[in-house]
Design a protein around this motif. Structure first.
Motif, PDB file in Angstrom:
ATOM      1  N   MET A  67       0.059   1.424   0.797  1.00 20.66           N
ATOM      2  CA  MET A  67      -0.973   2.350   1.297  1.00 20.66           C
ATOM      3  C   MET A  67      -1.916   1.640   2.272  1.00 20.66           C
ATOM      4  O   MET A  67      -2.280   2.202   3.301  1.00 20.66           O
ATOM      5  CB  MET A  67      -1.753   2.958   0.138  1.00 20.66           C
ATOM      6  N   ALA A  68      -2.299   0.419   1.972  1.00 14.21           N
ATOM      7  CA  ALA A  68      -3.192  -0.326   2.857  1.00 14.21           C
ATOM      8  C   ALA A  68      -2.502  -0.653   4.177  1.00 14.21           C
ATOM      9  O   ALA A  68      -3.100  -0.520   5.253  1.00 14.21           O
ATOM     10  CB  ALA A  68      -3.668  -1.604   2.178  1.00 14.21           C
ATOM     11  N   ALA A  69      -1.236  -1.057   4.104  1.00 17.32           N
ATOM     12  CA  ALA A  69      -0.486  -1.393   5.318  1.00 17.32           C
ATOM     13  C   ALA A  69      -0.308  -0.184   6.216  1.00 17.32           C
ATOM     14  O   ALA A  69      -0.232  -0.313   7.442  1.00 17.32           O
ATOM     15  CB  ALA A  69       0.871  -1.987   4.944  1.00 17.32           C
ATOM     16  N   ALA A  70      -0.276   0.982   5.621  1.00 14.59           N
ATOM     17  CA  ALA A  70      -0.088   2.211   6.402  1.00 14.59           C
ATOM     18  C   ALA A  70      -1.218   2.439   7.385  1.00 14.59           C
ATOM     19  O   ALA A  70      -1.040   3.099   8.408  1.00 14.59           O
ATOM     20  CB  ALA A  70       0.042   3.407   5.469  1.00 14.59           C
ATOM     21  N   LEU A  71      -2.388   1.893   7.090  1.00 11.75           N
ATOM     22  CA  LEU A  71      -3.551   2.122   7.953  1.00 11.75           C
ATOM     23  C   LEU A  71      -3.829   0.960   8.890  1.00 11.75           C
ATOM     24  O   LEU A  71      -4.813   0.990   9.624  1.00 11.75           O
ATOM     25  CB  LEU A  71      -4.783   2.423   7.092  1.00 11.75           C
TER      26      LEU A  71
ATOM     27  N   GLU B 126       7.240   4.444  11.236  1.00 12.99           N
ATOM     28  CA  GLU B 126       7.335   3.382  10.232  1.00 12.99           C
ATOM     29  C   GLU B 126       7.103   3.940   8.827  1.00 12.99           C
ATOM     30  O   GLU B 126       7.822   3.596   7.890  1.00 12.99           O
ATOM     31  CB  GLU B 126       6.304   2.289  10.515  1.00 12.99           C
ATOM     32  N   LEU B 127       6.091   4.792   8.700  1.00 10.45           N
ATOM     33  CA  LEU B 127       5.769   5.372   7.395  1.00 10.45           C
ATOM     34  C   LEU B 127       6.909   6.249   6.881  1.00 10.45           C
ATOM     35  O   LEU B 127       7.227   6.232   5.685  1.00 10.45           O
ATOM     36  CB  LEU B 127       4.475   6.180   7.466  1.00 10.45           C
TER      37      LEU B 127
ATOM     38  N   GLU C 289       9.734   4.066   5.636  1.00 10.90           N
ATOM     39  CA  GLU C 289       9.373   3.501   4.336  1.00 10.90           C
ATOM     40  C   GLU C 289       9.544   4.555   3.240  1.00 10.90           C
ATOM     41  O   GLU C 289      10.090   4.269   2.174  1.00 10.90           O
ATOM     42  CB  GLU C 289       7.927   2.980   4.365  1.00 10.90           C
ATOM     43  N   LEU C 290       9.110   5.769   3.505  1.00 15.58           N
ATOM     44  CA  LEU C 290       9.219   6.857   2.530  1.00 15.58           C
ATOM     45  C   LEU C 290      10.674   7.166   2.198  1.00 15.58           C
ATOM     46  O   LEU C 290      11.053   7.229   1.017  1.00 15.58           O
ATOM     47  CB  LEU C 290       8.528   8.113   3.073  1.00 15.58           C
ATOM     48  N   VAL C 291      11.491   7.353   3.209  1.00 17.85           N
ATOM     49  CA  VAL C 291      12.907   7.673   2.981  1.00 17.85           C
ATOM     50  C   VAL C 291      13.583   6.552   2.199  1.00 17.85           C
ATOM     51  O   VAL C 291      14.330   6.802   1.250  1.00 17.85           O
ATOM     52  CB  VAL C 291      13.628   7.955   4.318  1.00 17.85           C
TER      53      VAL C 291
END
Length: 175
Positions: free
Chosen positions: A54-58, A69-70, A73-75
């Motif tokens: 979650m932190a890396a997402a921002l 990228e997000l 990561e989700l898939v």
């Protein structure tokens, strides 16, 4: 559930899988509906991204590349939890016959969609609620195909499909 389907999820099967004495599961769950409901809760606990993710997402720019990228990561995260995702599909089918389970899943999935919309818009990522919903619907079906009929879209195509989907759904420059 992923292996045997909803009908295979019995108190006895839970006891055997958990390697506990017969009757143990029935001490923890009031009935089959309770057991199925708890399976639904557990799926979401196991699928939540960790705080580092979650932190890396921002970090970095909030653009279409970040969304790409997000989504990768989700898939990948959901696909790695194959048994959980397949169990959730079984739960969804079972929910068509069990109002309490339907209520739980409806409430939980709606809350997740709303949380994803809020996160996306509040974090400054490009797009709006419709963007998030479109990605949710498309990626869920891609994950379903990946886990149940992997030859429809061979593994080597998954990365490009996710990237292309984000490019078509998320507004703005990127890549």
């Amino acid at each position: 559930m992923a292996r045997e389907g909803a009908r295979g999820l019995t108190f006895r099967a839970v006891d055997v899988e958990a390697r506990v004495p017969n009757g143990t599961a029935s001490n923890y769950f009031n009935n089959r509906d309770d057991l199925l409901t708890q399976v639904g809760h557990r799926f979401y606990e196991r699928l939540e991204p960790d705080s580092a993710t979650m932190a890396a997402a921002l970090e970095g720019p909030r653009d279409r590349d970040r969304v790409t990228e997000l989504m990768h990561e989700l898939v990948d995260r959901v696909s790695r939890f194959r048994s959980g995702y397949l169990a959730l599909l079984e739960l969804r089918l079972e929910a068509t016959r069990r109002p309490e389970l339907r209520h739980l899943l409806t409430e939980r999935i709606r809350a997740d969609v709303d949380a994803n919309i809020a996160y996306h818009t509040q974090s400054g990522l490009p797009g709006d609620a419709t963007t998030v919903i479109s990605l949710y619907l498309a990626l869920n079906w891609l994950i379903l195909e990946r886990l149940t009929l992997p030859d429809v879209f061979p593994e080597e195509q998954i990365h490009d499909l996710v990237t292309d989907l984000v490019e078509r759904v998320v507004p703005g420059p990127g890549r």
